[in-house]
Design an enzyme around this catalytic site. Structure first.
Site, PDB file in Angstrom:
ATOM      1  N   CYS A   1       0.820  -1.210   0.000  1.00  0.00           N
ATOM      2  CA  CYS A   1       0.000   0.000   0.000  1.00  0.00           C
ATOM      3  C   CYS A   1       0.856   1.264   0.000  1.00  0.00           C
ATOM      4  CB  CYS A   1      -0.886   0.028   1.235  1.00  0.00           C
ATOM      5  SG  CYS A   1      -1.890  -1.435   1.413  1.00  0.00           S
TER       6      CYS A   1
ATOM      7  N   ARG B   1       5.267   0.357  -5.904  1.00  0.00           N
ATOM      8  CA  ARG B   1       5.229  -0.493  -4.712  1.00  0.00           C
ATOM      9  C   ARG B   1       4.328  -1.710  -4.910  1.00  0.00           C
ATOM     10  NH1 ARG B   1       6.765   2.506  -0.008  1.00  0.00           N
ATOM     11  NH2 ARG B   1       5.345   1.330   1.309  1.00  0.00           N
TER      12      ARG B   1
ATOM     13  N   TRP C   1      -2.811  -2.708  -1.778  1.00  0.00           N
ATOM     14  CA  TRP C   1      -2.351  -4.042  -2.180  1.00  0.00           C
ATOM     15  C   TRP C   1      -3.091  -4.997  -1.248  1.00  0.00           C
ATOM     16  CZ3 TRP C   1       0.463  -8.248  -0.175  1.00  0.00           C
ATOM     17  CH2 TRP C   1       1.040  -9.105  -1.130  1.00  0.00           C
TER      18      TRP C   1
ATOM     19  N   GLY D   1      -0.530  -1.592   6.377  1.00  0.00           N
ATOM     20  CA  GLY D   1      -0.181  -2.478   7.498  1.00  0.00           C
ATOM     21  C   GLY D   1      -1.324  -3.443   7.752  1.00  0.00           C
TER      22      GLY D   1
ATOM     23  N   GLU E   1      19.847 -15.639  -7.648  1.00  0.00           N
ATOM     24  CA  GLU E   1      19.362 -14.321  -8.053  1.00  0.00           C
ATOM     25  C   GLU E   1      18.958 -14.314  -9.528  1.00  0.00           C
ATOM     26  OE1 GLU E   1      18.329 -11.906  -6.537  1.00  0.00           O
ATOM     27  OE2 GLU E   1      18.451 -10.174  -7.871  1.00  0.00           O
TER      28      GLU E   1
ATOM     29  N   LYS F   1      15.240 -13.341 -10.772  1.00  0.00           N
ATOM     30  CA  LYS F   1      15.018 -12.237 -11.727  1.00  0.00           C
ATOM     31  C   LYS F   1      14.139 -12.709 -12.862  1.00  0.00           C
ATOM     32  CE  LYS F   1      15.719  -9.347 -10.175  1.00  0.00           C
ATOM     33  NZ  LYS F   1      16.125  -9.210  -8.853  1.00  0.00           N
TER      34      LYS F   1
ATOM     35  N   HIS G   1      20.376 -35.297  -7.762  1.00  0.00           N
ATOM     36  CA  HIS G   1      19.702 -35.983  -6.656  1.00  0.00           C
ATOM     37  C   HIS G   1      18.187 -35.783  -6.733  1.00  0.00           C
ATOM     38  CE1 HIS G   1      23.491 -37.086  -4.896  1.00  0.00           C
ATOM     39  NE2 HIS G   1      23.910 -35.845  -5.060  1.00  0.00           N
TER      40      HIS G   1
ATOM     41  N   LYS H   1       7.050  -3.971  -4.139  1.00  0.00           N
ATOM     42  CA  LYS H   1       8.448  -3.569  -3.987  1.00  0.00           C
ATOM     43  C   LYS H   1       8.870  -3.615  -2.528  1.00  0.00           C
ATOM     44  CE  LYS H   1      12.323  -1.621  -5.371  1.00  0.00           C
ATOM     45  NZ  LYS H   1      13.261  -2.522  -6.070  1.00  0.00           N
TER      46      LYS H   1
END
Ligand code: G6P
Length: 608
Positions: free
Chosen positions: A2, A27, A75, A102, A481, A485, A504, A603
């Protein structure tokens, strides 16, 4: 997650709120809304979907008159993305409007109580209880009401609250969720982060938990929970506005990939003086380092992947044992940690809820906290004993690139700094590593010059269903990483495996044509990785090798090869990650994905 913007001043609020919210779009969000004070009433507009829908609904803000208001991008956590669940939420009488970032953890018992008292709930959100609770406690003074509200709610919150009874002022408060105060000329702001208000002011107050702010056009007052006034220091933000603009690039992500050499120079150069690493903000003495039993590195997402590199490097250089863990796990297994341990926290935003909770857990067990953070004055920075800022500038694309790279450079410098303090590294090797750290930006530039090669490779594989990344030790850490990505922005299933581990179990997924990206940059384990390449080739895989410029015969085993410049072995991740960032970017671009705002992602993850 948010985003919140609030404004009081002499200009029309709605267009400023919409513009500020647009700067917070990165965000991640699924709905948006604003509330503006107009002539003794609150005018609320909110809708599911992109900010453009809210702009269309309000004529770019022109249909909503008034010079004070609050805005929000949501969000969804409690309740699906919908018009009703969007913020602002208003109290039963319509006299109070609330925006919230929150989670109110005890909203169910509070909701039950308020319903018994006759308050009617319309949404599925936890936030709505704040609106009704505020109204329940309001007795003519917004500060008194807000103090009572925060004494009743558990969880995390950044709140902005507007009242139809107060034409000149609105209130805000935060706890474990980000919010800053922007100080202008005859105008003042609240915002989730500075990018939302950078256009209007660079003068900022950072808030502690449960500090209550009263904003009017010409004044900002801050109170503690006992309603005593608190004096604050004004911070001046030196981020360049253009750093938060696309500047001709199609996506922020590519802009930020290209900004890496500069971000690296800004982070590295001030810390290396006359061939010596100088970390002024770190107060660890030789004695402190010698007495360390263990180092814990705790972080989330890509920052965690930096920690995986950090484990290899710090252990190699200092021989101090390092444990690296994702923050959401660390905090819940009663970690064995005490005053003889150092905890390194890594976070771009400095606001990630799990990372901050892990910091508190480590602190409660008397561990010293050293943080690597990009956002000055953020919650994690404020709570740490020592802070090392990465000077990457604002990072807007959800998929991190320049923040990851600068975090890596900080890890090298800390590792070498500690190793030097306790005489674990020879003068010659120290000098060589320092020399090579200083050369990283230039070598990254070199890789970026050949990005068309990666674009071509992406064009060969963007239709893949599944892509594997393999490597050993540091190459494995970078594989993690590279894989993240790719999958986060292109939605192609991908996994990273320690090259020796693939056989394995997971090797059963390799079939004719499966792409395996094999990182073989380290010399010590090069031959072993090449053996693993042969194993997957024998099962039909197409292999794209990533290696250094001097390695011979790699073309004999790999179908395609990307070469990076040579550097000191421990610094190779800084170079090998760049082609992987580019590969993820170009694959996502060819697939037409929303690169800067991938689906479902945020984000700055400010909820647990
Ligand atoms: C989110 C982002 C990731 C990031 C992680 C940690 O999941 O999408 O890119 O690595 O949070 O964020 P931080 O701000 O703590 O580095």
């Amino acid at each position: 997650m948010c985003g919140i913007v609030g404004y009081v001043g002499e200009q029309q609020a709605a267009p400023i709120l919409l513009e500020g919210l647009s700067k917070l779009e990165y965000r991640g969000y699924d709905s948006a809304g604003i509330a503006v004070y107009s002539d003794g009433a609150l005018n609320v507009a909110k809708t599911r979907g992109r900010l453009q829908a809210l702009a269309d609904m309000t004529g770019g803000g022109a249909k909503i008159q008034g010079t004070m208001g609050i805005g929000h991008t949501r969000w969804a956590t409690h309740g699906e993305p919908s018009d009703i669940n969007s913020h602002p939420h208003v109290s039963s009488s319509g006299r109070f409007a609330v925006v919230h970032n929150g989670i109110i953890e005890n909203y169910i018992p509070l909701k039950k109580k308020l319903m018994e008292k006759g308050f009617e709930f319309v949404s599925e959100t936890d936030t709505e209880v704040v609106a009704h609770l505020f109204e329940y406690y309001y007795d003519g003074d917004m500060v008194d009401a807000l103090i009572k509200v925060i004494q009743r709610v558990d969880g995390s919150y950044a709140l902005g609250i507007l009242s139809a009874d107060d034409p000149d002022r609105f209130v805000a408060v935060r706890k474990s969720s980000p919010m800053i105060i922007g100080l202008g000329e005859h105008e003042n702001f609240i915002a989730s982060d500075v990018t939302a208000i950078l256009k209007h002011t660079r003068n900022i107050y950072y808030l502690e938990d449960d500090e209550i702010v009263v904003l009017s056009k010409d004044d900002v007052k801050i109170y503690n929970i006992d309603k005593e006034e608190v004096q604050k220091k004004v911070f001046t933000v030196n981020w360049d506005i253009s750093a938060a603009e696309k500047g001709g690039y199609e996506h922020f992500m590519m802009k930020e990939i290209e900004e890496q050499p500069k971000a690296l120079r800004d982070t590295i150069n001030p810390r290396i003086q006359d061939g010596k690493i100088v970390l002024d903000s770190v107060s660890l003495t030789e004695e402190d380092i010698r007495s360390l039993n263990r180092i814990h590195i705790v972080a989330c997402g890509s920052a965690y992947h930096v920690g995986v590199v950090g484990k290899y490097i710090i252990e190699k250089l200092t021989r101090i044992p390092v444990e690296v863990e994702v923050a959401s796990e660390f905090r819940y297994h009663d970690p064995i940690i005490d005053e003889h341990d150092l905890t390194i926290i890594i976070s771009q935003s400095g606001e990630t809820a799990d990372t901050f909770a892990a910091l508190k857990e480590a602190k409660s067990k008397n561990s010293r906290i050293l943080s690597i953070v990009n956002v000055v004055g953020s919650t994690i920075a404020n709570a740490s004993d020592d802070i090392l800022y990465t000077w990457a500038g604002p990072e807007i694309a959800v998929a991190t690139t320049k923040a990851y790279s600068t975090q890596l450079s900080m890890i090298y410098m800390i590792a070498l700094y500690m190793a030097d303090k306790i005489s674990m590294v020879s003068k010659a090797e120290y000098a060589q590593i320092v020399h090579e750290i200083l050369a990283i930006p230039e070598k990254v530039e070199e890789i970026l010059k050949h990005k068309e090669q990666i674009q071509f490779l992406a064009s060969q594989f963007y239709n893949s269903k599944s892509i594997f990344f393999i490597g050993r030790n540091l190459d494995y850490a970078v594989s993690l990483e590279g894989s993240l990505k790719l999958k986060e922005i292109s939605y192609i299933h991908s996994e990273a495996y320690a090259a020796g581990e693939l056989k394995h179990g997971t090797i059963s997924l390799i079939e004719e044509g499966t792409l395996v990206i094999a990182l073989a940059t380290g010399s010590e384990l090069f031959d072993k990785t090449i053996s693993n390449v042969k194993e997957v080739k024998a099962r039909g895989a197409v292999v794209l090798g990533v290696t250094t410029e001097d390695r011979e015969h790699v073309e004999d085993v790999c179908d395609y090869v990307i070469r990076i410049p040579k550097t000191h072995e421990i610094l190779l991740p800084s170079l090998s990650v760049v082609p992987l960032q580019l590969f993820g970017y170009y694959v996502a671009s060819l697939k037409g994905c929303d690169i800067d705002k991938p689906r479902n992602l945020a984000k700055s993850v400010t909820v647990e």
